[in-house]
Design a protein around this motif. Structure first.
Motif, mmCIF file in Angstrom:
data_model
loop_
_atom_site.group_PDB
_atom_site.id
_atom_site.type_symbol
_atom_site.label_atom_id
_atom_site.label_comp_id
_atom_site.label_asym_id
_atom_site.label_seq_id
_atom_site.Cartn_x
_atom_site.Cartn_y
_atom_site.Cartn_z
ATOM 1 N N VAL A 111 54.535 28.682 5.102
ATOM 2 C CA VAL A 111 55.458 29.095 3.810
ATOM 3 C C VAL A 111 55.540 28.424 2.856
ATOM 4 C CG1 VAL A 111 58.110 29.423 3.196
ATOM 5 C CG2 VAL A 111 57.453 29.402 5.296
ATOM 6 N N ALA A 112 55.295 28.763 2.105
ATOM 7 C CA ALA A 112 54.847 27.865 0.403
ATOM 8 C C ALA A 112 55.598 28.090 -1.111
ATOM 9 C CB ALA A 112 53.606 27.917 0.736
ATOM 10 N N PRO A 113 55.910 27.450 -2.362
ATOM 11 C CA PRO A 113 55.814 28.314 -3.108
ATOM 12 C C PRO A 113 55.039 29.139 -3.726
ATOM 13 C CG PRO A 113 55.695 26.150 -3.425
ATOM 14 C CD PRO A 113 55.213 26.052 -2.023
ATOM 15 N N THR A 114 53.452 29.453 -3.812
ATOM 16 C CA THR A 114 52.622 30.641 -3.856
ATOM 17 C C THR A 114 52.415 31.291 -2.722
ATOM 18 O OG1 THR A 114 50.861 29.333 -4.663
ATOM 19 C CG2 THR A 114 52.385 29.469 -5.908
ATOM 20 N N CYS A 115 51.684 32.218 -2.257
ATOM 21 C CA CYS A 115 51.446 33.971 -1.646
ATOM 22 C C CYS A 115 49.661 33.169 -1.584
ATOM 23 C CB CYS A 115 51.454 34.265 -1.268
ATOM 24 S SG CYS A 115 51.381 35.527 0.173
ATOM 25 N N MET A 116 49.651 32.708 -2.771
ATOM 26 C CA MET A 116 48.010 32.371 -2.406
ATOM 27 C C MET A 116 47.877 31.103 -1.303
ATOM 28 S SD MET A 116 45.280 31.444 -5.921
ATOM 29 C CE MET A 116 46.461 30.113 -6.757
ATOM 30 N N GLU A 117 49.202 29.870 -1.922
ATOM 31 C CA GLU A 117 48.862 28.603 -1.102
ATOM 32 C C GLU A 117 48.855 28.832 0.514
ATOM 33 O OE1 GLU A 117 50.852 24.934 -3.547
ATOM 34 O OE2 GLU A 117 51.930 26.930 -3.874
ATOM 35 N N ALA A 118 50.204 29.887 0.593
ATOM 36 C CA ALA A 118 50.307 30.058 2.254
ATOM 37 C C ALA A 118 49.169 30.910 2.853
ATOM 38 C CB ALA A 118 52.565 31.111 2.029
ATOM 39 N N ASP A 119 49.109 31.751 2.148
ATOM 40 C CA ASP A 119 47.813 32.565 2.704
ATOM 41 C C ASP A 119 45.943 31.396 3.021
ATOM 42 O OD1 ASP A 119 45.982 34.384 3.821
ATOM 43 O OD2 ASP A 119 45.231 35.423 1.710
ATOM 44 N N ALA A 120 46.077 30.915 2.097
ATOM 45 C CA ALA A 120 45.170 29.526 2.481
ATOM 46 C C ALA A 120 44.985 28.540 3.650
ATOM 47 C CB ALA A 120 44.637 28.402 0.871
ATOM 48 N N TRP A 121 46.187 27.766 3.685
ATOM 49 C CA TRP A 121 46.662 26.569 4.427
ATOM 50 C C TRP A 121 46.764 27.826 5.630
ATOM 51 C CZ3 TRP A 121 46.351 22.104 4.279
ATOM 52 C CH2 TRP A 121 46.044 21.572 2.677
ATOM 53 N N SER A 122 47.584 28.899 5.865
ATOM 54 C CA SER A 122 47.581 28.831 7.055
ATOM 55 C C SER A 122 46.665 29.370 7.695
ATOM 56 C CB SER A 122 48.058 30.608 7.174
ATOM 57 O OG SER A 122 47.085 31.382 6.457
ATOM 58 N N THR A 123 45.078 29.412 6.896
ATOM 59 C CA THR A 123 43.671 29.595 7.712
ATOM 60 C C THR A 123 43.286 28.124 7.514
ATOM 61 O OG1 THR A 123 43.143 31.231 6.694
ATOM 62 C CG2 THR A 123 41.857 31.030 7.100
ATOM 63 N N ALA A 124 43.614 27.045 6.983
ATOM 64 C CA ALA A 124 43.193 26.297 7.310
ATOM 65 C C ALA A 124 43.029 25.382 8.225
ATOM 66 C CB ALA A 124 44.080 25.021 5.996
ATOM 67 N N PHE A 125 44.632 25.967 9.063
ATOM 68 C CA PHE A 125 46.034 24.972 10.099
ATOM 69 C C PHE A 125 45.064 25.914 11.353
ATOM 70 C CE2 PHE A 125 49.575 24.117 6.874
ATOM 71 C CZ PHE A 125 49.353 22.382 6.383
ATOM 72 N N MET A 126 44.078 26.407 11.097
ATOM 73 C CA MET A 126 43.890 27.731 11.878
ATOM 74 C C MET A 126 42.891 26.765 12.791
ATOM 75 S SD MET A 126 45.617 30.097 13.820
ATOM 76 C CE MET A 126 44.552 30.525 14.672
ATOM 77 N N VAL A 127 41.979 25.902 12.174
ATOM 78 C CA VAL A 127 41.149 25.247 12.387
ATOM 79 C C VAL A 127 41.261 24.020 11.887
ATOM 80 C CG1 VAL A 127 39.021 24.939 10.424
ATOM 81 C CG2 VAL A 127 39.479 26.462 10.215
ATOM 82 N N THR A 128 42.269 23.259 11.563
ATOM 83 C CA THR A 128 42.214 21.805 11.899
ATOM 84 C C THR A 128 42.837 21.792 12.800
ATOM 85 O OG1 THR A 128 44.495 21.863 11.527
ATOM 86 C CG2 THR A 128 42.419 21.552 10.063
ATOM 87 N N GLY A 129 43.301 22.858 13.341
ATOM 88 C CA GLY A 129 44.144 21.644 14.684
ATOM 89 C C GLY A 129 45.676 21.293 14.848
ATOM 90 N N LEU A 130 46.560 21.247 15.555
ATOM 91 C CA LEU A 130 47.932 20.928 15.563
ATOM 92 C C LEU A 130 47.675 19.891 15.260
ATOM 93 C CD1 LEU A 130 50.815 21.635 16.245
ATOM 94 C CD2 LEU A 130 50.543 21.524 18.546
ATOM 95 N N GLU A 131 47.777 18.729 15.892
ATOM 96 C CA GLU A 131 47.491 17.554 15.449
ATOM 97 C C GLU A 131 47.112 16.930 14.337
ATOM 98 O OE1 GLU A 131 49.402 15.297 16.824
ATOM 99 O OE2 GLU A 131 48.999 16.790 18.816
ATOM 100 N N LYS A 132 46.133 17.539 13.391
ATOM 101 C CA LYS A 132 45.249 17.134 11.913
ATOM 102 C C LYS A 132 46.137 18.277 11.055
ATOM 103 C CE LYS A 132 42.274 15.468 8.857
ATOM 104 N NZ LYS A 132 42.416 14.570 8.312
ATOM 105 N N ALA A 133 47.025 19.370 11.683
ATOM 106 C CA ALA A 133 47.863 20.389 10.757
ATOM 107 C C ALA A 133 49.166 19.373 10.256
ATOM 108 C CB ALA A 133 48.136 21.564 11.443
ATOM 109 N N LYS A 134 49.237 18.333 11.467
ATOM 110 C CA LYS A 134 50.572 17.682 11.466
ATOM 111 C C LYS A 134 50.789 16.289 10.414
ATOM 112 C CE LYS A 134 52.639 18.443 16.276
ATOM 113 N NZ LYS A 134 53.165 17.984 17.350
ATOM 114 N N GLU A 135 49.703 15.992 10.504
ATOM 115 C CA GLU A 135 49.548 14.774 9.392
ATOM 116 C C GLU A 135 49.257 15.269 8.626
ATOM 117 O OE1 GLU A 135 45.452 13.174 10.559
ATOM 118 O OE2 GLU A 135 46.013 12.777 12.410
ATOM 119 N N ILE A 136 48.935 16.678 8.109
ATOM 120 C CA ILE A 136 48.270 17.030 6.220
ATOM 121 C C ILE A 136 50.001 17.481 6.293
ATOM 122 C CG2 ILE A 136 47.172 19.065 5.371
ATOM 123 C CD1 ILE A 136 45.295 19.163 6.579
#
Length: 345
Positions: free
Chosen positions: A286-311
């Motif tokens: 969930v983000a202020p814009t859908c551009m951010e929400a779209d990109a970050w939902s993809t990025a977190f699939m790549v980072t995995g859970l622990e790195k996602a928590k750090e970000i």
């Protein structure tokens, strides 16, 4: 005074009285009177869109929305021949013609840096190699993947507000993990300029909302259970209420292929060159814009859970809900504290 003149005067008086009564009644309308909600839908970007909004003028914006989305595809769709992005991928530079290309590049660079390269639109050659692009291909060998990795990396392009240039031959862009969200923002901003105060703009399952729904509640969005069997009605594992926000969910549980008994999801790790094998199987942001929400939902699939928590600890404007597998294969859930009471599990 003759009768004809009298009748004219009486007519004028009658019109004036009717006008006064109308304006009086209009002024006495309760402030909380419900406005009509309008629903429009259509096809775009290989999927469908659905838009709901309230408008006291009862206007239908379908024609304008279709035109916006068509122009958007002419800029950023890799499936449209001679689109701006296709022409860039086939050449060494591009002079921008539309207002869409530069904002996506700018936001992509910011998220590329903040995610340490987990989000990278130059991954397109790898997407094609794995058969997730417009053309279907054979299973790639490791030498082919290593060769492609040599020209994957957002640092291999240079851009300003007028143009984008390749710093390395064969670099190609794919904005499918951010452009759909941005197209929702573009339509959202158009409706906002028209004075729309309550709306939901959805395209391909991603959406952005403003105000409240027809029941005068916050817009509520269901999150699917990734283990729902194919052909069955999707089960909901959570409901998230949005307060003037956007939401996007990424996952590998629907788009994948099986090779020699092993499942390969469509999300590619730009660093390894291979489909991701991470613990997160459903990433909702969930983000202020859908551009951010779209990109970050993809990025977190790549980072995995622990790195996602750090970000997420640094990117405090983001909210997230993940479904992930532990070492035993059991499904677990994680949600950020800032979702607060707006998530119902």
């Amino acid at each position: 005074m003759n009768n004809r003149k009298k009748n004219s005067i009486y007519s004028l008086i009658l019109v004036a009285v009717v006008a006064i009564v109308w304006f009086y009644r209009d002024g006495q309308k309760p402030e909380n009177e419900k406005l009509p909600y309008i629903f429009i839908s259509g096809e775009a970007q290989g999927t469908t869109y659905n838009i709901t909004y309230s408008d006291k003028e009862n206007r239908n914006f379908k024609e304008e929305v279709d035109s916006i989305l068509h122009q958007f595809d002419l800029s950023l769709s890799t499936y449209v021949k001679k689109s701006e992005i296709v022409r860039f991928n086939e050449s060494d530079s591009l002079q921008f013609e539309s207002p869409f290309f530069y904002p996506v590049l700018e936001k992509s660079q910011a998220i590329y840096n903040a995610s340490a390269g987990a989000f990278d639109p130059t991954v397109y050659p790898l997407i094609e190699a794995w058969g997730f692009g417009p053309e279907k291909v054979d299973f790639p060998d490791s030498s082919r993947i290593e060769e492609i990795k040599s020209y994957v990396g957002f640092e291999h392009i240079n851009f300003n507000k007028q143009r984008v240039i390749k710093e390395k031959e064969k670099v190609s862009l794919d904005f499918n993990a951010i452009a759909q969200g941005y197209s929702i923002d573009v339509v959202f901003d158009f409706l906002k300029v028209q004075g729309i105060e309550n709306m939901m703009v959805e395209l391909g399952g991603e959406l952005r909302v403003k105000g409240k729904n027809e029941n005068e509640d916050l817009w509520a969005i269901g999150i699917d259970d990734p283990k729902t069997e194919s052909g069955q009605k999707a089960k909901r594992v959570a409901i998230i209420k949005l307060d003037n926000e956007a939401i996007s969910t990424s996952g590998n549980y629907r788009k994948f292929f099986v090779h020699e008994g092993r499942k390969y999801g469509h999300s590619i790790n730009p660093k390894t060159g291979y489909p991701i094998q991470r613990d997160i199987i459903s990433s909702t942001v969930v983000a202020p814009t859908c551009m951010e929400a779209d990109a970050w939902s993809t990025a977190f699939m790549v980072t995995g859970l622990e790195k996602a928590k750090e970000i997420l600890a640094k990117q405090t404007h983001l909210k997230a809900f993940f479904i992930y597998e532990d070492e035993k294969g059991d499904l677990l859930q994680f949600s950020t504290e800032n979702l607060g009471g707006n998530i119902i599990l």
